[in-house]
Design an enzyme around this catalytic site. Structure first.
Site, PDB file in Angstrom:
ATOM      1  N   ARG A   1      26.709  25.514   8.014  1.00 51.77           N
ATOM      2  CA  ARG A   1      27.386  25.661   9.298  1.00 51.77           C
ATOM      3  C   ARG A   1      28.822  26.109   9.036  1.00 51.77           C
ATOM      4  O   ARG A   1      29.569  25.422   8.326  1.00 51.77           O
ATOM      5  CB  ARG A   1      27.381  24.326  10.055  1.00 51.77           C
ATOM      6  CG  ARG A   1      28.267  24.307  11.277  1.00 51.77           C
ATOM      7  CD  ARG A   1      28.192  22.971  12.011  1.00 51.77           C
ATOM      8  NE  ARG A   1      29.112  22.959  13.143  1.00 51.77           N
ATOM      9  CZ  ARG A   1      30.207  22.201  13.216  1.00 51.77           C
ATOM     10  NH1 ARG A   1      30.526  21.372  12.242  1.00 51.77           N
ATOM     11  NH2 ARG A   1      30.986  22.258  14.284  1.00 51.77           N
TER      12      ARG A   1
ATOM     13  N   HIS B   1      35.811  26.818  16.777  1.00 50.19           N
ATOM     14  CA  HIS B   1      36.265  25.613  16.070  1.00 50.19           C
ATOM     15  C   HIS B   1      37.798  25.624  16.094  1.00 50.19           C
ATOM     16  O   HIS B   1      38.458  25.670  15.058  1.00 50.19           O
ATOM     17  CB  HIS B   1      35.691  25.594  14.653  1.00 50.19           C
ATOM     18  CG  HIS B   1      35.663  24.227  14.010  1.00 50.19           C
ATOM     19  ND1 HIS B   1      34.536  23.689  13.437  1.00 50.19           N
ATOM     20  CD2 HIS B   1      36.630  23.289  13.847  1.00 50.19           C
ATOM     21  CE1 HIS B   1      34.806  22.486  12.948  1.00 50.19           C
ATOM     22  NE2 HIS B   1      36.074  22.220  13.181  1.00 50.19           N
TER      23      HIS B   1
ATOM     24  N   GLU C   1      33.510  20.006  18.961  1.00 48.11           N
ATOM     25  CA  GLU C   1      34.295  18.846  19.375  1.00 48.11           C
ATOM     26  C   GLU C   1      35.297  19.143  20.491  1.00 48.11           C
ATOM     27  O   GLU C   1      36.527  19.026  20.288  1.00 48.11           O
ATOM     28  CB  GLU C   1      35.043  18.265  18.177  1.00 48.11           C
ATOM     29  CG  GLU C   1      34.158  17.781  17.065  1.00 48.11           C
ATOM     30  CD  GLU C   1      34.912  17.009  15.983  1.00 48.11           C
ATOM     31  OE1 GLU C   1      36.150  17.039  15.967  1.00 48.11           O
ATOM     32  OE2 GLU C   1      34.244  16.366  15.151  1.00 48.11           O
TER      33      GLU C   1
ATOM     34  N   ASN D   1      28.861  15.288  15.719  1.00 52.74           N
ATOM     35  CA  ASN D   1      29.760  14.966  14.607  1.00 52.74           C
ATOM     36  C   ASN D   1      30.119  13.506  14.748  1.00 52.74           C
ATOM     37  O   ASN D   1      30.490  13.047  15.843  1.00 52.74           O
ATOM     38  CB  ASN D   1      31.062  15.771  14.681  1.00 52.74           C
ATOM     39  CG  ASN D   1      30.862  17.248  14.384  1.00 52.74           C
ATOM     40  OD1 ASN D   1      29.753  17.693  14.092  1.00 52.74           O
ATOM     41  ND2 ASN D   1      31.942  18.009  14.473  1.00 52.74           N
TER      42      ASN D   1
ATOM     43  N   TYR E   1      32.205  10.257  12.647  1.00 53.80           N
ATOM     44  CA  TYR E   1      32.945   9.703  11.502  1.00 53.80           C
ATOM     45  C   TYR E   1      33.061   8.184  11.586  1.00 53.80           C
ATOM     46  O   TYR E   1      32.814   7.491  10.614  1.00 53.80           O
ATOM     47  CB  TYR E   1      34.328  10.369  11.389  1.00 53.80           C
ATOM     48  CG  TYR E   1      34.180  11.810  10.946  1.00 53.80           C
ATOM     49  CD1 TYR E   1      34.053  12.116   9.598  1.00 53.80           C
ATOM     50  CD2 TYR E   1      34.076  12.845  11.866  1.00 53.80           C
ATOM     51  CE1 TYR E   1      33.850  13.424   9.174  1.00 53.80           C
ATOM     52  CE2 TYR E   1      33.871  14.157  11.452  1.00 53.80           C
ATOM     53  CZ  TYR E   1      33.762  14.436  10.103  1.00 53.80           C
ATOM     54  OH  TYR E   1      33.549  15.724   9.681  1.00 53.80           O
TER      55      TYR E   1
ATOM     56  N   GLU F   1      28.296  17.186  11.488  1.00 50.50           N
ATOM     57  CA  GLU F   1      29.354  16.758  10.565  1.00 50.50           C
ATOM     58  C   GLU F   1      29.257  15.259  10.356  1.00 50.50           C
ATOM     59  O   GLU F   1      29.121  14.496  11.315  1.00 50.50           O
ATOM     60  CB  GLU F   1      30.765  17.028  11.110  1.00 50.50           C
ATOM     61  CG  GLU F   1      31.215  18.443  11.069  1.00 50.50           C
ATOM     62  CD  GLU F   1      32.644  18.628  11.602  1.00 50.50           C
ATOM     63  OE1 GLU F   1      33.475  17.703  11.468  1.00 50.50           O
ATOM     64  OE2 GLU F   1      32.901  19.704  12.159  1.00 50.50           O
TER      65      GLU F   1
END
Ligand code: FCB
Length: 440
Positions: A76, A120, A165, A288, A290, A348
């Site tokens: 990606r 992005h 995002e 994504n 985290y 991600e």
């Protein structure tokens, strides 16, 4: 095991144009808002910029060789809007298109499927000068750029990710001002939130008409909020975070509505028909993730709250982000149960840990290996539990320019020496390669 488990799984890595390409003034590229922001002293740690970054623009062959050796079957990356359309709109730049043609051809020869993100965060500065995402016009500007790009690369690229995002772009870039374009204004933030959804829906419609066999999706950063203290005010603000960060993007796309509690802030920007445009069929949802976020009510903060460090007893990465793979698994169940969710790709996930060379000349990044092992297994648990997950991409193949933190946070499976630009695979690179072999 769910029936989805029988499909071949996509194992990949992710990057973004401004974070790795460098060559910011080559091949007809013009400035993006990240060039402007990074060149404004002290906006980025040590005032670092992406001028050279990993120099991937020139070294893409070496990087794809590393990916091939790793054994990933998908990559990606994002296309830089100001490389494709130097004026933001209008005529495409053939040198910019040629760079992505070369990159895609090299990937295909290596047997790696490209997943291309259209936005992005590196908006052409010329469009920011016209108001950027605070203006409704962005829906037309963005969908034209998306169509022009897809018309030229779409003979080989099937998987398109419309946005990366949007919540981070809206919040950090327009409410807090700590990312480009550096605006700290709640009205700009709410306008941007709505216009991202509008632009995304418009682009999805346009891309369907460019090629009916495209696999279209978008990537959201999903991170649920938890009250940082026992106060009622922080609980309410954790809910506010969920409304603004997660549900203001999941809702319009998958259900055609905003959370009720956010509507009063957004109403002035919503015109009749907008929510029908924002709600589009997507072939997949990119997630994504985290960490979850600890939210503290802070009346003076632009949105009424702050994201604070997790309590001291919780383990965390070198970024201070909580390590909590069970929460990742639960988040996947949450989105699956809460929304009519299309198949999911984890676009991600990864971690910054400080790594250094050992005396044997290697990088023994054991904490990253442990992190990836635990997070990938948490994802596989959700998958076995019925969540239709089709793939997983590590952030990132290379250490890179990590936005406002510059080159300090190292997320790569491959270490990059930012003086010599030499690449050195870390232990996590070899670990991930073995994991992929064992989980085809
Ligand atoms: C995400 C961004 C990505 C990278 C990681 C660490 O929010 O999408 O570009 O910076 O964080």
């Amino acid at each position: 095991m769910s029936q989805s488990s029988s499909r071949p799984f996509v194992w990949g890595t992710s990057t973004a144009s401004y974070q790795i390409e460098g060559a910011v003034a080559e091949g007809g590229r013009t400035a993006s808002i990240w060039d402007t922001f990074a060149h404004t002293p002290h906006k980025v740690e040590r005032s670092e910029t992406g001028d050279i970054a990993c120099d991937h623009y020139h070294r893409y062959k070496e990087d794809i060789a590393l990916m091939r050796e790793l054994g990933i079957n998908a990559y990606r990356f994002s296309v830089s809007w100001p490389r494709i359309l130097p004026d933001g709109r209008g005529k495409p730049n053939s040198q910019g298109i040629d760079f992505y043609n070369r990159l895609i051809d090299e990937l295909l020869v290596a047997g790696i499927t490209p997943f291309v993100t259209l936005f992005h965060w590196d908006l052409p500065q010329s469009l920011q000068d016209r108001g950027g995402f605070t203006k409704r016009d962005i829906a037309g500007w963005f969908s034209d750029y998306a169509a022009q790009t897809a018309e030229r690369l779409g003979d080989r690229v099937k998987h398109w990710i419309i946005l990366n995002e949007p919540s981070v772009f809206a919040c950090l870039g327009h409410a807090l001002g700590v990312h480009a374009p550096g605006i700290a204004d709640s009205k700009a933030f709410f306008a941007t939130t709505h216009h991202l959804n509008l632009a995304q829906g418009t682009a999805l419609k346009v891309l369907r008409s460019v090629n009916g066999s495209f696999e279209l999706g978008t990537t959201l950063n999903l991170q649920l909020g938890i009250a940082a203290d026992g106060s009622e005010a922080s609980s309410l603000m954790a809910q506010r975070h969920d409304d603004l960060w997660n549900n203001s993007f999941l809702g319009p796309l998958l259900a055609g509505c905003y959370p009720d509690r956010v509507l009063p802030d957004l109403e002035t920007f919503i015109r009749p028909g907008d929510l029908e445009i924002a709600r589009q069929r997507v072939d997949f949802l990119g997630i994504n993730h985290y960490s979850r976020v600890h939210v503290k009510a802070t009346p003076k903060a632009p949105l009424g709250y702050e994201h604070v460090s997790p309590p001291a007893e919780l383990s965390r990465t070198s970024f201070g982000w909580e390590i909590n793979p069970q929460h990742f698994r639960d988040l996947l169940f949450w989105v699956h149960n809460q929304y009519q969710c299309p198949p999911i790709f984890i676009t991600e996930n990864g971690a910054y840990f400080d790594d250094s060379f050992s005396d044997d000349g290697k990088v023994h990044d054991t904490r990253r290996v442990e992190f990836l092992d635990r997070y990938i297994n948490a994802m596989l648990e959700a998958r076995s539990g019925g969540v239709d997950i089709r793939g997983y991409f590590v952030w990132s193949i290379l250490d890179n320019f990590e936005w406002a933190a510059g080159y300090r946070p190292t997320f790569g499976l491959v270490k990059v020496d930012f003086n010599s630009l030499k690449r050195t695979p870390k232990d996590s690179y070899y670990w991930y390669g073995n994991f992929i072999k064992e989980h085809p």
